[in-house]
Scaffold this motif. Structure first.
Motif, PDB file in Angstrom:
ATOM      1  N   ALA A 172       0.832  -1.206   0.000  1.00  0.00           N
ATOM      2  CA  ALA A 172       0.000   0.000   0.000  1.00  0.00           C
ATOM      3  C   ALA A 172       0.864   1.253   0.000  1.00  0.00           C
ATOM      4  O   ALA A 172       0.608   2.200  -0.760  1.00  0.00           O
ATOM      5  CB  ALA A 172      -0.939  -0.021   1.200  1.00  0.00           C
ATOM      6  N   ARG A 173       1.890   1.280   0.853  1.00  0.00           N
ATOM      7  CA  ARG A 173       2.756   2.458   0.914  1.00  0.00           C
ATOM      8  C   ARG A 173       3.538   2.636  -0.382  1.00  0.00           C
ATOM      9  O   ARG A 173       3.784   3.767  -0.819  1.00  0.00           O
ATOM     10  CB  ARG A 173       3.720   2.335   2.100  1.00  0.00           C
ATOM     11  N   LYS A 174       3.908   1.538  -1.008  1.00  0.00           N
ATOM     12  CA  LYS A 174       4.727   1.596  -2.216  1.00  0.00           C
ATOM     13  C   LYS A 174       3.938   1.996  -3.452  1.00  0.00           C
ATOM     14  O   LYS A 174       4.433   2.749  -4.306  1.00  0.00           O
ATOM     15  CB  LYS A 174       5.379   0.224  -2.442  1.00  0.00           C
ATOM     16  N   ARG A 175       2.695   1.522  -3.573  1.00  0.00           N
ATOM     17  CA  ARG A 175       2.005   1.607  -4.854  1.00  0.00           C
ATOM     18  C   ARG A 175       0.789   2.537  -4.876  1.00  0.00           C
ATOM     19  O   ARG A 175       0.424   3.021  -5.959  1.00  0.00           O
ATOM     20  CB  ARG A 175       1.548   0.207  -5.286  1.00  0.00           C
ATOM     21  N   ARG A 178      -6.980  -2.231  11.515  1.00  0.00           N
ATOM     22  CA  ARG A 178      -6.305  -1.524  12.611  1.00  0.00           C
ATOM     23  C   ARG A 178      -4.913  -1.072  12.185  1.00  0.00           C
ATOM     24  O   ARG A 178      -4.490   0.037  12.491  1.00  0.00           O
ATOM     25  CB  ARG A 178      -6.210  -2.421  13.844  1.00  0.00           C
ATOM     26  N   ARG A 179      -4.191  -1.946  11.491  1.00  0.00           N
ATOM     27  CA  ARG A 179      -2.848  -1.584  11.031  1.00  0.00           C
ATOM     28  C   ARG A 179      -2.889  -0.385  10.090  1.00  0.00           C
ATOM     29  O   ARG A 179      -1.995   0.468  10.104  1.00  0.00           O
ATOM     30  CB  ARG A 179      -2.203  -2.789  10.339  1.00  0.00           C
ATOM     31  N   PHE A 180      -3.930  -0.288   9.275  1.00  0.00           N
ATOM     32  CA  PHE A 180      -4.018   0.774   8.284  1.00  0.00           C
ATOM     33  C   PHE A 180      -4.475   2.107   8.879  1.00  0.00           C
ATOM     34  O   PHE A 180      -4.556   3.100   8.161  1.00  0.00           O
ATOM     35  CB  PHE A 180      -4.966   0.357   7.153  1.00  0.00           C
ATOM     36  N   ARG A 181      -4.774   2.138  10.170  1.00  0.00           N
ATOM     37  CA  ARG A 181      -5.176   3.402  10.781  1.00  0.00           C
ATOM     38  C   ARG A 181      -4.007   4.354  10.970  1.00  0.00           C
ATOM     39  O   ARG A 181      -4.197   5.535  11.265  1.00  0.00           O
ATOM     40  CB  ARG A 181      -5.845   3.131  12.134  1.00  0.00           C
ATOM     41  N   SER A 182      -2.801   3.853  10.838  1.00  0.00           N
ATOM     42  CA  SER A 182      -1.610   4.682  11.013  1.00  0.00           C
ATOM     43  C   SER A 182      -1.619   5.844  10.032  1.00  0.00           C
ATOM     44  O   SER A 182      -1.993   5.695   8.863  1.00  0.00           O
ATOM     45  CB  SER A 182      -0.350   3.839  10.807  1.00  0.00           C
ATOM     46  N   GLY A 183      -1.193   7.001  10.484  1.00  0.00           N
ATOM     47  CA  GLY A 183      -1.129   8.173   9.611  1.00  0.00           C
ATOM     48  C   GLY A 183      -0.153   8.022   8.466  1.00  0.00           C
ATOM     49  O   GLY A 183      -0.193   8.801   7.511  1.00  0.00           O
ATOM     50  N   ARG A 184       0.755   7.035   8.555  1.00  0.00           N
ATOM     51  CA  ARG A 184       1.717   6.828   7.470  1.00  0.00           C
ATOM     52  C   ARG A 184       1.103   6.121   6.269  1.00  0.00           C
ATOM     53  O   ARG A 184       1.711   6.074   5.209  1.00  0.00           O
ATOM     54  CB  ARG A 184       2.904   6.007   7.976  1.00  0.00           C
TER      55      ARG A 184
END
Length: 242
Positions: A68-71, A90-96
């Motif tokens: 997700a972060r890469k593409r 839950r993991r995807f709630r991060s602001g990053r």
């Protein structure tokens, strides 16, 4: 003359022969015992915790987050198929993370969803809302469907979404052995072991998943890989995004 045989073929045989032996299982899709239990059954809850351990050992959620972060462009909207207890959400709630993630499953929504997150308690083969999403994520879900069902699902998704990311079991004999060892060391239950074997036998190799989904070479590009921990991974994206 005695011929010794190892787990993956004749001892001393060429690597190509051992690999062929390791990967000669035909794909077999059978019902998993977990699906026959009520969602809130104590045994079902324990099995899901054990599946979470297996997921962590395979590194599936970490890989999906990296993809997700890469593409994905920011901001994006993603949908997880078979979202279960909502661990990936839950993991995807991060602001990053560039992607807000919603869930789709037959079970009720997790109790800790945040405002703005959506949950659809639907059959993914009949879900009609894929057009609202940029990306679809699947973790140990695609292997539960026959090739005909995957073709139906692929037709629904590929018309709308631009990315499909999947972590599934790799269909190799060595991973049956690994699963038995992990479940024994982790003191996992009989249903977890049985469903794990069913999952490996229904898994994928090579380009089987994008082909089964019916992704067209003139529209899509994909990258498929198999890891030593039993993980089969597919990242697929539409050509106009290359």
């Amino acid at each position: 003359m005695n011929t010794k045989w190892g787990l993956f073929g004749r001892a001393g045989a060429p690597a190509s022969e051992r690999r062929a032996r390791d990967e000669d299982m035909q794909r077999l899709v059978e019902p998993e015992l977990l699906d026959s239990l009520p969602f809130d059954d104590a045994e079902a809850l324990r099995i899901r915790r054990e599946l979470g351990t297996i997921n962590a050992l395979m590194g599936n959620h970490r890989w999906l987050a990296r993809q997700a972060r890469k593409r994905l462009p920011r901001p994006s909207r993603g949908l997880e198929l078979g979202a279960g207890a909502g661990r990936l959400m839950r993991r995807f709630r991060s602001g990053r993370m560039p992607c807000a993630l919603d869930g789709l499953d037959l079970c009720p929504a997790p109790t800790d969803m945040e405002p703005g997150q959506r949950w659809f308690q639907r059959d993914l083969l009949r879900f009609v809302g894929y057009a609202a999403y940029d990306a679809v994520f699947g973790c140990l879900i695609f292997h539960q469907f026959s090739d005909d069902e995957l073709a139906m699902l692929g037709a629904r998704m590929s018309e709308s979404v631009d990315f499909i990311f999947a972590c599934e079991p790799a269909r190799r004999r060595r991973h049956l052995w690994q699963l038995r060892m992990v479940s024994r060391l982790g003191r996992m239950g009989q249903i977890t072991r049985s469903d794990g074997i069913t999952s490996v036998r229904a898994g994928f190799l090579g380009e089987e998943l994008p082909r089964s989904l019916g992704l067209r070479c003139d529209t899509w590009r994909w990258d498929c890989s198999v890891g030593w921990r039993g993980q089969y991974r597919m990242a697929a994206w539409k050509i106009h995004l290359s």
